[in-house]
Design a protein around this motif. Structure first.
Motif, PDB file in Angstrom:
ATOM      1  N   ASP A 322     -38.301 -67.297 -37.818  1.00 11.87           N
ATOM      2  CA  ASP A 322     -39.604 -67.151 -37.178  1.00 11.87           C
ATOM      3  C   ASP A 322     -39.956 -68.452 -36.484  1.00 11.87           C
ATOM      4  O   ASP A 322     -39.823 -69.534 -37.075  1.00 11.87           O
ATOM      5  N   ARG A 323     -40.390 -68.345 -35.232  1.00 12.90           N
ATOM      6  CA  ARG A 323     -40.716 -69.550 -34.471  1.00 12.90           C
ATOM      7  C   ARG A 323     -41.775 -70.372 -35.192  1.00 12.90           C
ATOM      8  O   ARG A 323     -42.783 -69.851 -35.655  1.00 12.90           O
ATOM      9  N   GLY A 324     -41.505 -71.669 -35.311  1.00 12.59           N
ATOM     10  CA  GLY A 324     -42.439 -72.578 -35.967  1.00 12.59           C
ATOM     11  C   GLY A 324     -42.252 -72.690 -37.465  1.00 12.59           C
ATOM     12  O   GLY A 324     -42.977 -73.448 -38.122  1.00 12.59           O
ATOM     13  N   MET A 325     -41.286 -71.958 -38.020  1.00 12.59           N
ATOM     14  CA  MET A 325     -41.086 -72.021 -39.465  1.00 12.59           C
ATOM     15  C   MET A 325     -40.547 -73.401 -39.871  1.00 12.59           C
ATOM     16  O   MET A 325     -39.917 -74.100 -39.077  1.00 12.59           O
ATOM     17  N   ARG A 326     -40.786 -73.787 -41.100  1.00 11.58           N
ATOM     18  CA  ARG A 326     -40.361 -75.081 -41.604  1.00 11.58           C
ATOM     19  C   ARG A 326     -38.909 -74.989 -42.077  1.00 11.58           C
ATOM     20  O   ARG A 326     -38.571 -74.169 -42.926  1.00 11.58           O
ATOM     21  N   LEU A 327     -38.056 -75.837 -41.503  1.00 15.56           N
ATOM     22  CA  LEU A 327     -36.635 -75.820 -41.832  1.00 15.56           C
ATOM     23  C   LEU A 327     -36.172 -77.191 -42.291  1.00 15.56           C
ATOM     24  O   LEU A 327     -36.716 -78.217 -41.863  1.00 15.56           O
ATOM     25  N   LYS A 328     -35.145 -77.192 -43.149  1.00 13.72           N
ATOM     26  CA  LYS A 328     -34.558 -78.447 -43.618  1.00 13.72           C
ATOM     27  C   LYS A 328     -33.135 -78.573 -43.096  1.00 13.72           C
ATOM     28  O   LYS A 328     -32.363 -77.607 -43.111  1.00 13.72           O
ATOM     29  N   VAL A 329     -32.794 -79.772 -42.614  1.00 11.15           N
ATOM     30  CA  VAL A 329     -31.428 -80.074 -42.194  1.00 11.15           C
ATOM     31  C   VAL A 329     -30.682 -80.575 -43.427  1.00 11.15           C
ATOM     32  O   VAL A 329     -30.999 -81.642 -43.962  1.00 11.15           O
ATOM     33  N   SER A 330     -29.704 -79.814 -43.905  1.00 12.06           N
ATOM     34  CA  SER A 330     -29.042 -80.142 -45.168  1.00 12.06           C
ATOM     35  C   SER A 330     -28.379 -81.516 -45.143  1.00 12.06           C
ATOM     36  O   SER A 330     -28.370 -82.234 -46.141  1.00 12.06           O
ATOM     37  N   ARG A 331     -27.825 -81.901 -44.012  1.00 11.63           N
ATOM     38  CA  ARG A 331     -27.091 -83.176 -43.923  1.00 11.63           C
ATOM     39  C   ARG A 331     -28.005 -84.376 -44.150  1.00 11.63           C
ATOM     40  O   ARG A 331     -27.628 -85.340 -44.813  1.00 11.63           O
ATOM     41  N   THR A 332     -29.205 -84.324 -43.602  1.00 14.71           N
ATOM     42  CA  THR A 332     -30.098 -85.479 -43.661  1.00 14.71           C
ATOM     43  C   THR A 332     -31.272 -85.283 -44.613  1.00 14.71           C
ATOM     44  O   THR A 332     -31.920 -86.263 -45.005  1.00 14.71           O
ATOM     45  N   GLY A 333     -31.575 -84.032 -44.975  1.00 14.60           N
ATOM     46  CA  GLY A 333     -32.748 -83.764 -45.795  1.00 14.60           C
ATOM     47  C   GLY A 333     -34.048 -83.757 -45.010  1.00 14.60           C
ATOM     48  O   GLY A 333     -35.123 -83.525 -45.571  1.00 14.60           O
ATOM     49  N   LYS A 334     -33.969 -84.001 -43.690  1.00 14.56           N
ATOM     50  CA  LYS A 334     -35.177 -84.049 -42.868  1.00 14.56           C
ATOM     51  C   LYS A 334     -35.673 -82.635 -42.569  1.00 14.56           C
ATOM     52  O   LYS A 334     -34.901 -81.687 -42.496  1.00 14.56           O
ATOM     53  N   GLY A 378     -34.929 -74.698 -47.347  1.00  9.35           N
ATOM     54  CA  GLY A 378     -35.073 -75.672 -48.419  1.00  9.35           C
ATOM     55  C   GLY A 378     -33.817 -75.849 -49.248  1.00  9.35           C
ATOM     56  O   GLY A 378     -33.559 -76.921 -49.800  1.00  9.35           O
ATOM     57  N   GLU A 379     -33.013 -74.790 -49.358  1.00  8.92           N
ATOM     58  CA  GLU A 379     -31.794 -74.861 -50.160  1.00  8.92           C
ATOM     59  C   GLU A 379     -30.771 -75.779 -49.490  1.00  8.92           C
ATOM     60  O   GLU A 379     -30.659 -75.832 -48.265  1.00  8.92           O
ATOM     61  N   ASN A 380     -30.008 -76.490 -50.308  1.00 12.46           N
ATOM     62  CA  ASN A 380     -28.979 -77.372 -49.785  1.00 12.46           C
ATOM     63  C   ASN A 380     -27.667 -76.589 -49.659  1.00 12.46           C
ATOM     64  O   ASN A 380     -27.028 -76.274 -50.665  1.00 12.46           O
ATOM     65  N   LEU A 381     -27.273 -76.255 -48.447  1.00 10.86           N
ATOM     66  CA  LEU A 381     -26.047 -75.513 -48.200  1.00 10.86           C
ATOM     67  C   LEU A 381     -25.158 -76.281 -47.219  1.00 10.86           C
ATOM     68  O   LEU A 381     -25.654 -76.999 -46.348  1.00 10.86           O
ATOM     69  N   GLN A 382     -23.864 -76.101 -47.374  1.00 10.12           N
ATOM     70  CA  GLN A 382     -22.918 -76.690 -46.429  1.00 10.12           C
ATOM     71  C   GLN A 382     -21.840 -75.657 -46.118  1.00 10.12           C
ATOM     72  O   GLN A 382     -21.049 -75.286 -46.980  1.00 10.12           O
TER      73      GLN A 382
END
Length: 535
Positions: A322-334, A378-382
């Motif tokens: 969904d546009r504007g949803m909060r996402l986490k970049v697993s590599r950096t945690g940002k 939010g989950e840490n996936l690679q």
């Protein structure tokens, strides 16, 4: 609709072929038949006023070839089709390989005059390794080409899978009368140069219809005998064997004349699989899970030269975006909240509000996202499988105007991060930046893009290196000792992974013998964290 229902509507596939087999032309005709575009471009003339819809880069328009992957989304028969056009030229095989990690099926285009060519075999090996289902389109039947039975035998012997014809040509070249749809027992009549989309006037029903024999004479008699032979000898189509990559349905036609295109488009909807599960290091991710996850399989700089943007192409692996949803970049945690996410029809983009597993979305960003990055709620996936291969060709690069050194480094950093070229920074002070490539054409494309996208005239010079291996060691002290002893041969790539550059295989062997505690890798995965096979 629910997430499960939306996922079931998705078909995501790549078009692959040897150069000049007609892949980009077929791509356009699929868009045309689906109603996504109203007029097809010309890929023949370099100076034509129209160019292939999937070729947006200036150098592609000049040369009439595809050197970058393109993404196009269209709707057809209540399905959302994500079509990824790939470079045919072997010099850009890395880009193609990464695209193949983001699709659920492949459409293989074969030039009927040349048969199965080397680049086709290499790409098929990648598909087979991933058990990617393959639909085959044998193109250019409006020319004098190989016998269809010989082409089938070639596919089976070279590609190691059963070929099951769904259609069959009646004649070829000047005597090409059309294609017979074996499963629907009808013939579609060939009319050169007309953009006809499934016109019923072009159909004759029934293999035994005397109207076909009367109209096409010896060409039909021959085709009829071949169809009877196929029906008796060829294996029946098995959906499970197709989905496992052991069987390929085969269609014949002439993309430039719109022939056989309709059948291929229908096959993509009817046969190609919906999005499946994706393997992460942590667990198996199912496409209809409620939470979003996606992986960056491509980064493209300067798709819109006016804005100097960088777009990360993200394959949605699960859930709904969904546009504007909060996402986490697993590599950096940002965290990021992308609001200007787009869907693609080649260079044309549209803002999107939602996307589902199987879709490919574009997230404009300024260096936040890299190849292989995973976005989640939010989950840490690679996710694994986005490789960089050790380059086989090297050139040193300098800027002609010393005042443009900053622009050169920015340009090379961005082009390196998108995978267009590999950039190495020598550890020794004062060393010129090194470019590593799989093929010579990559150097030409990078020089062209530096000039036209970054305003930098680059000077490319021969290098003494012709091999690179990324290096790791269980003991950091052992790695540091090796790097100090070989400082003149140590360089860092665009993600600061350490590489050993060698001038010959002998030099590499000596280094391996002298330092058994150091591992030398011919492949690294995104981010430099996970390495592939030793070499």
């Amino acid at each position: 609709m629910s997430i499960t229902q939306e996922v079931a509507r998705r078909r995501t596939f790549a078009i692959i072929s040897h150069p000049d087999a007609g892949k980009t032309t077929l791509t356009e005709k699929l868009l045309l038949f689906a109603g996504a575009i109203q007029i097809a471009g010309s890929v023949k003339a370099r100076k034509a006023s129209r160019h292939a819809s999937s070729d947006w880069m200036e150098i592609e328009k000049q040369r009439g070839i595809s050197v970058a992957s393109s993404v196009m989304q269209m709707e057809y028969r209540d399905c959302v089709i994500n079509l990824l056009d790939t470079p045919g030229h072997q010099d850009f095989s890395e880009d193609t390989y990464r695209v193949l990690t983001a699709v659920d099926a492949a459409l293989m285009v074969i030039d009927a005059a040349n048969g199965v060519e080397p680049q086709t075999i290499r790409l098929l090996q990648v598909c087979r390794a991933r058990n990617t289902p393959i639909i085959t389109f044998i193109n250019k039947l409006d020319r004098e080409v190989q016998e269809p039975l010989n082409l089938l035998a070639e596919i089976e012997s070279h590609l190691g899978m059963d070929a099951v014809p769904f259609s069959w040509p009646v004649g070829m070249g000047r005597s090409f009368g059309g294609v017979f749809d074996i499963r629907r027992d009808r013939m579609r009549i060939f009319r050169a140069g007309q953009e006809r989309r499934g016109n019923q006037d072009d159909l004759i029903q029934g293999l035994g219809n005397p109207a076909i024999a009367a109209r096409f004479g010896d060409a039909f008699v021959k085709a009829n005998e071949e169809i009877e032979l196929i029906n008796a000898a060829a294996p029946a189509f098995d959906q499970s064997a197709f989905l496992a990559g052991r069987q390929t349905p085969v269609f014949f036609g002439s993309a430039i004349n719109n022939f056989g295109v309709q059948e291929v488009l229908d096959a993509l909807v009817d046969l190609a699989p919906k999005p499946g599960s994706r393997t992460a290091l942590q667990r198996e991710v199912q496409p209809d899970e409620p939470k979003f996850s996606g992986v960056v399989f491509k980064v493209q700089a300067n798709m819109d030269p006016a804005h100097r943007d960088r777009v990360a192409f993200v394959r949605v692996s699960s859930g709904r975006f969904d546009r504007g949803m909060r996402l986490k970049v697993s590599r950096t945690g940002k965290e990021m909240r992308p609001n200007n996410v787009v869907s693609f029809l080649s260079q044309r983009r549209e803002l999107l509000d939602q996307a589902y597993a199987g879709d490919v979305i574009g997230i404009p960003n300024h260096g936040v996202l890299q190849l292989g990055d995973v976005l989640t709620e939010g989950e840490n996936l690679q996710f694994t499988g986005l490789p960089f291969f050790a380059p086989e060709l090297f050139q040193a690069v300098e800027v002609k105007d010393p005042l443009r050194i900053k622009q050169l480094r920015i340009g090379l950093t961005q082009l390196g991060e998108e995978g267009a070229i590999q950039v190495f920074r020598p550890e020794a002070a004062g060393g010129a930046l090194l470019l590593g490539a799989v093929g010579q054409l990559q150097f030409e494309v990078v020089a062209h893009r530096l000039k036209h996208e970054y305003g930098v005239e680059a000077r490319l010079m021969p290098s003494r290196y012709n091999m690179a291996r990324w290096i790791t060691a269980a003991d950091p002290k052992v790695l540091r000792k090796f790097m100090d002893a070989n400082a003149a041969n140590i360089a860092y790539d665009v993600v600061d992974a350490v590489a050993f550059l060698a001038s010959s295989p002998a030099q590499l062997r000596v280094a391996q013998e002298l330092y058994p505690g150091v591992e030398f890798h011919a492949m690294r995965e995104h981010g430099g964290q996970v390495f592939g096979q030793n070499a």
